[in-house]
Write a protein that holds these residues in place. Structure first.
Motif, mmCIF file in Angstrom:
data_model
loop_
_atom_site.group_PDB
_atom_site.id
_atom_site.type_symbol
_atom_site.label_atom_id
_atom_site.label_comp_id
_atom_site.label_asym_id
_atom_site.label_seq_id
_atom_site.Cartn_x
_atom_site.Cartn_y
_atom_site.Cartn_z
ATOM 1 N N ARG A 1 0.824 -1.206 0.000
ATOM 2 C CA ARG A 1 0.000 0.000 0.000
ATOM 3 C C ARG A 1 0.857 1.255 0.000
ATOM 4 N NH1 ARG A 1 -4.661 -0.418 4.455
ATOM 5 N NH2 ARG A 1 -5.228 1.541 3.389
ATOM 6 N N GLU B 1 2.146 1.758 -3.477
ATOM 7 C CA GLU B 1 1.086 2.290 -4.334
ATOM 8 C C GLU B 1 0.905 3.788 -4.114
ATOM 9 O OE1 GLU B 1 -1.736 2.424 -7.203
ATOM 10 O OE2 GLU B 1 -0.448 0.731 -6.681
ATOM 11 N N LEU B 2 0.972 4.223 -2.842
ATOM 12 C CA LEU B 2 0.854 5.645 -2.552
ATOM 13 C C LEU B 2 2.005 6.431 -3.165
ATOM 14 C CD1 LEU B 2 -0.269 5.622 1.209
ATOM 15 C CD2 LEU B 2 -1.663 6.180 -0.792
ATOM 16 N N ARG B 3 3.217 5.872 -3.112
ATOM 17 C CA ARG B 3 4.370 6.571 -3.686
ATOM 18 C C ARG B 3 4.234 6.719 -5.188
ATOM 19 N NH1 ARG B 3 7.393 2.947 -0.105
ATOM 20 N NH2 ARG B 3 8.003 4.100 1.769
ATOM 21 N N ARG B 4 3.689 5.690 -5.834
ATOM 22 C CA ARG B 4 3.496 5.795 -7.280
ATOM 23 C C ARG B 4 2.388 6.787 -7.624
ATOM 24 N NH1 ARG B 4 4.051 0.221 -6.980
ATOM 25 N NH2 ARG B 4 1.799 -0.047 -7.060
ATOM 26 N N THR B 5 1.310 6.732 -6.850
ATOM 27 C CA THR B 5 0.156 7.575 -7.169
ATOM 28 C C THR B 5 0.458 9.050 -6.951
ATOM 29 O OG1 THR B 5 -1.332 5.777 -6.521
ATOM 30 C CG2 THR B 5 -2.277 7.993 -6.661
ATOM 31 N N TYR B 6 1.185 9.352 -5.868
ATOM 32 C CA TYR B 6 1.441 10.757 -5.502
ATOM 33 C C TYR B 6 2.920 11.109 -5.627
ATOM 34 C CZ TYR B 6 -3.198 10.049 -3.506
ATOM 35 O OH TYR B 6 -4.528 9.744 -3.331
ATOM 36 N N LEU C 1 1.378 12.993 -0.569
ATOM 37 C CA LEU C 1 1.965 11.707 -0.206
ATOM 38 C C LEU C 1 2.146 11.613 1.309
ATOM 39 C CD1 LEU C 1 3.314 9.015 -0.836
ATOM 40 C CD2 LEU C 1 5.445 10.257 -1.274
ATOM 41 N N GLU D 1 -1.349 11.146 2.922
ATOM 42 C CA GLU D 1 -1.901 9.813 2.717
ATOM 43 C C GLU D 1 -1.123 8.764 3.509
ATOM 44 O OE1 GLU D 1 -4.620 8.994 1.218
ATOM 45 O OE2 GLU D 1 -5.085 11.011 0.496
ATOM 46 N N GLY E 1 1.273 -1.655 -11.332
ATOM 47 C CA GLY E 1 0.945 -0.253 -11.098
ATOM 48 C C GLY E 1 0.133 0.348 -12.226
ATOM 49 N N PRO E 2 -0.236 1.641 -12.075
ATOM 50 C CA PRO E 2 -1.002 2.314 -13.110
ATOM 51 C C PRO E 2 -0.257 2.306 -14.436
ATOM 52 C CG PRO E 2 -0.960 3.589 -11.062
ATOM 53 C CD PRO E 2 0.003 2.480 -10.902
#
Length: 272
Positions: free
Chosen positions: A62, A65-70, A77, A80, A187-188
């Motif tokens: 998780r 995922e946060l590091r990639r998203t933000y 970041l 979150e 990831g995205p």
């Protein structure tokens, strides 16, 4: 009377109690027993540190995922990440704080076994002075001399523990890299990296960490024999303790790895 003199007196009394069993090496045996007792008392802190490591490991996907998203929004970041820790009731320091609390105890023990004022360094282990050094043992009879053999035994034990720690660390690093690669592929946009927020230089430092276990060999060569006994004993305890505390995680990772190999082999068998 200083704390070191008090502890030295207590160790001398303990050596007197076990002298019928160990003879002239009773003080060396008392040092080993004292180190084991101290580590046993500190074991609850080690268990707390292990729980912290397991918590961080469980939430690593998780966090990645946060590091990639933000990745382009550091403020979001941080928010979150704080929210994740609050949600799970964990902390990034959960595994570090217990280890930090052990440092004063280790400092006292180390100083005790290197200080002439403790009264311990005048005793011997199988004839080798506890206040002596490896260079003195080499001068007295060489590596195969009566004193040199004591150091060779310590070198052998320390090397075995260091090698075992090194192999465990390498295995853990390989699993973490594989996990990170899998997270990156998931990831995205399907092409993200394992962790775009990686700290510069962290990878190189991580690769060097497993080699630090071999620093005990250098310490044995330069420190008094009493301190070398302490270091070898506490290092061996740490290795056994980590294996015990992380046995469930290692077993699960081994099963996951086996399941992965089986699933990869299944299409090949089907195709055949």
């Amino acid at each position: 009377m200083s704390v070191f003199a008090t502890l030295g007196s207590a160790l001398s009394q303990a050596a007197d109690l076990i002298e019928p069993l160990f003879g002239a090496s009773a003080t060396a045996a008392a040092i080993i027993l004292c180190t084991l007792c101290v580590r046993a008392v500190l074991h609850p802190l080690a268990r707390a540190a292990a729980r912290g490591e397991k918590t961080r490991s469980a939430h690593a996907p998780r966090l990645a995922e946060l590091r990639r998203t933000y990745a382009k929004d550091p403020q979001r970041l941080r928010e979150e990440t704080a929210a994740l820790y609050a949600e799970t009731g964990s902390s990034p320091l959960a595994g570090c704080l217990p280890a930090l609390l052990q440092l004063p105890v280790f400092f006292v023990m180390y100083h005790l076994f290197t200080s002439d004022g403790s009264g311990l360094l005048a005793h011997t282990l199988l004839g080798a002075p506890l206040g002596g050094h490896w260079t003195q043992a080499l001068a007295d009879g060489g590596p195969a001399g009566p004193h040199g053999l004591v150091y060779l035994a310590l070198f052998a034990l320390a090397a075995a523990v260091a090698t075992w720690n090194y192999l465990r660390a390498r295995t853990t690093m390989a699993r973490n890299v594989a996990t990170g690669a899998a997270l990156g592929q998931a990831g995205p946009a399907g092409g993200g990296t394992a962790d775009s927020g990686t700290v510069p230089g962290l990878a190189a430092m991580t690769k060097m960490m497993p080699l630090l276990s071999f620093g005990t060999l250098v310490s044995i060569a330069v420190l008094p024999l009493a301190a070398a006994l302490y270091l070898v004993t506490t290092t061996a305890w740490t290795a056994c303790e980590r294996a015990l505390l992380h046995r469930d995680r290692d077993r699960k990772r081994g099963q996951d790895g086996q399941d992965g190999r089986d699933s990869d082999a299944a299409p090949a068998r089907t195709a055949g």
